[in-house]
Motif scaffolding. Structure first.
Motif, short mmCIF file in Angstrom:
data_model
loop_
_atom_site.label_atom_id
_atom_site.label_comp_id
_atom_site.label_asym_id
_atom_site.label_seq_id
_atom_site.Cartn_x
_atom_site.Cartn_y
_atom_site.Cartn_z
N GLY A 208 5.43 -8.96 11.64
CA GLY A 208 4.30 -8.57 12.48
C GLY A 208 4.31 -7.07 12.68
N ASP A 209 3.45 -6.62 13.56
CA ASP A 209 3.37 -5.20 13.89
C ASP A 209 4.27 -4.95 15.11
OD1 ASP A 209 2.63 -2.65 14.92
OD2 ASP A 209 0.69 -2.80 13.93
N PRO A 210 5.44 -4.36 14.92
CA PRO A 210 6.38 -4.21 16.04
C PRO A 210 5.85 -3.35 17.18
CG PRO A 210 7.12 -2.96 14.12
CD PRO A 210 5.98 -3.80 13.67
N ALA A 214 5.34 -4.86 20.78
CA ALA A 214 6.08 -4.24 21.88
C ALA A 214 5.15 -4.01 23.07
CB ALA A 214 6.68 -2.91 21.42
N ARG A 215 3.90 -3.67 22.78
CA ARG A 215 2.94 -3.48 23.87
C ARG A 215 2.63 -4.81 24.56
NH1 ARG A 215 -2.98 -0.42 23.77
NH2 ARG A 215 -3.14 -0.24 26.03
N VAL A 216 2.58 -5.89 23.78
CA VAL A 216 2.35 -7.21 24.37
C VAL A 216 3.41 -7.52 25.41
CG1 VAL A 216 2.38 -9.70 23.90
CG2 VAL A 216 1.12 -8.16 22.39
N PHE A 217 4.68 -7.43 24.99
CA PHE A 217 5.77 -7.80 25.90
C PHE A 217 5.96 -6.75 27.00
CE2 PHE A 217 6.88 -9.91 21.82
CZ PHE A 217 6.62 -11.20 22.26
N LYS A 291 -5.40 -10.05 22.97
CA LYS A 291 -6.11 -9.58 21.78
C LYS A 291 -5.14 -9.31 20.64
CE LYS A 291 -9.77 -6.34 20.48
NZ LYS A 291 -10.67 -5.26 20.95
N ILE A 292 -3.99 -8.71 20.95
CA ILE A 292 -2.98 -8.41 19.92
C ILE A 292 -2.36 -9.69 19.37
CG2 ILE A 292 -0.76 -7.31 19.48
CD1 ILE A 292 -1.57 -5.18 21.56
N VAL A 293 -2.02 -10.61 20.27
CA VAL A 293 -1.42 -11.88 19.84
C VAL A 293 -2.39 -12.66 18.96
CG1 VAL A 293 -0.59 -14.13 20.63
CG2 VAL A 293 0.15 -12.06 21.80
N HIS A 296 -2.55 -11.50 15.49
CA HIS A 296 -1.39 -11.95 14.70
C HIS A 296 -1.51 -13.43 14.33
CE1 HIS A 296 0.64 -8.20 15.90
NE2 HIS A 296 1.50 -8.47 14.94
N GLY A 297 -2.59 -14.09 14.76
CA GLY A 297 -2.72 -15.52 14.50
C GLY A 297 -1.93 -16.37 15.45
N GLY A 298 -1.58 -15.82 16.62
CA GLY A 298 -0.79 -16.54 17.60
C GLY A 298 -1.58 -16.92 18.83
N LYS A 299 -0.88 -17.43 19.83
CA LYS A 299 -1.49 -17.87 21.08
C LYS A 299 -0.66 -17.37 22.26
CE LYS A 299 -3.16 -22.21 19.02
NZ LYS A 299 -3.08 -23.70 19.11
N ILE A 300 -1.32 -17.20 23.40
CA ILE A 300 -0.63 -16.81 24.63
C ILE A 300 -1.24 -17.57 25.79
CG2 ILE A 300 -2.16 -14.80 24.93
CD1 ILE A 300 0.15 -13.38 26.33
N HIS A 301 -0.40 -18.07 26.67
CA HIS A 301 -0.89 -18.72 27.87
C HIS A 301 0.16 -18.59 28.97
CE1 HIS A 301 1.66 -21.96 26.24
NE2 HIS A 301 1.71 -22.45 27.48
N ALA A 302 -0.21 -18.99 30.18
CA ALA A 302 0.68 -18.88 31.33
C ALA A 302 0.80 -20.22 32.03
CB ALA A 302 0.17 -17.82 32.31
N GLU A 303 1.96 -20.46 32.59
CA GLU A 303 2.21 -21.64 33.40
C GLU A 303 2.85 -21.19 34.71
OE1 GLU A 303 4.78 -24.06 31.06
OE2 GLU A 303 3.29 -24.42 29.46
#
Length: 317
Positions: A208-210, A214-217, A291-293, A296-303
């Motif tokens: 992926g684009d490191p 890195a900005r995501v995390f 938007k970044i995730v 990358h073809g990924g997903k993000i969610h919160a619990e």
């Protein structure tokens, strides 16, 4: 008899041919009439539907259609609902953006006034005790950092809709990236007595684009740090699941209401409606992360439950 028979058979053959020709002509005429009627009926239907669509576009109201067009009318009603929902979202987003620009513009004055004020004190009292100079310099520097954060938020607001995510994918060590981020956040977390634990298998790699990831995390950690209880722990884990790598950032703080769990990834949405000069952001961090995730073809969610909130990022291996 032979000549008579021959004439009779010739006559029958001629009559048969004529009958076949007449039948063929009749069939062609009937087909032509049926085709013309069907074409006229089709044109009528198309004209009726075109008139209905023009009225729908002009008035934004679904016209009453005959029962035979019930399916089309239902689809038009669905389009109307989607359009209304999109318009409401756009209006809400625009209002949030306007409010945030106003708030940030106001908030810029506070740290700027502090920086100017303390620098003036230092300039007017050159013989000030060193301990006091150090204190005033530290406060001015802290306010200058806050001023820099606010200016960056302004840039995020103006860039977000124009930015196209371009990924520079390479194979990189995800475990190392997460540990580096935990180290970078140490000073911020230490102010609230928060610790960061990283539980990631050694040499866990990802394509992926490191820089973008890195900005995501970074954005997720920043959010977790802002809303975590004092003297708590933020835990980052990562593991392989089928064809994905799942990264979780778990913090302890007030529960996020269920109806807000999806909204926190919307542009300009701030979980804390009160403006905090110290922790308030432009409400873009999690939207940018999503938007970044997604790029990358990924997903993000919160619990969120029992005073524990987890941000979960799934990335293809």
């Amino acid at each position: 008899m032979n000549s008579v028979s021959a004439m009779w058979w010739s006559f029958r053959s001629a009559v048969g041919t004529i009958l076949i020709l007449l039948a063929t002509a009749a069939a062609l005429i009937i087909s032509a009439v049926a085709y013309g009627a069907a074409r006229w009926k089709s044109r009528k239907i198309i004209c009726e539907l075109a008139d209905a669509m023009q009225e729908f576009v002009r008035t934004q109201k679904v016209p009453e259609l005959p029962e035979k067009y019930a399916k089309i009318q239902k689809q038009m009603e669905q389009i109307q609902q989607m359009e209304r929902h999109s318009r409401e979202l756009a209006q809400t987003e625009a209002q949030r953006k306007n409010d945030l620009v106003t708030y940030l513009a106001h908030d810029l004055k506070t740290p700027l006034a502090s920086v100017v004020g303390y620098l003036c004190l230092l300039d007017e009292a050159p013989d000030m005790p060193e301990a006091q100079k150090e204190k005033y310099t530290g406060i001015a520097l802290q306010k200058a950092y806050r001023l820099d954060d606010l200016i960056n938020e302004f840039f995020d607001i103006t860039r977000f809709n124009l930015q196209t995510i371009e990924l520079q994918k390479v194979r990189f060590d995800l475990a190392m990236l997460l540990r580096q981020l935990a180290d970078e956040f140490y000073p911020m977390l230490a102010q609230k007595g928060i610790t960061a634990a990283v539980q990631v298998p050694e040499t866990l790699t990802l394509t992926g684009d490191p820089d973008k990831l890195a900005r995501v995390f970074n954005n997720i950690l920043k959010n977790a740090a802002a809303y975590s209880y004092e003297n708590s722990e933020i835990c980052m884990t990562a593991e392989k699941e089928d064809n994905h790598i799942v990264v979780s950032v778990i913090s302890h703080g007030e529960v996020i209401p269920l109806q807000k769990l999806d909204m926190i990834f919307e542009k300009f949405y701030r979980l804390d409606s009160s403006r905090s000069t110290h922790t308030g952001g432009a409400g873009l961090g999690l939207a940018i992360a999503k938007k970044i995730v997604t790029a990358h073809g990924g997903k993000i969610h919160a619990e969120s439950s029992e005073e524990q909130t987890a941000f979960i990022v799934e990335l293809p291996r």
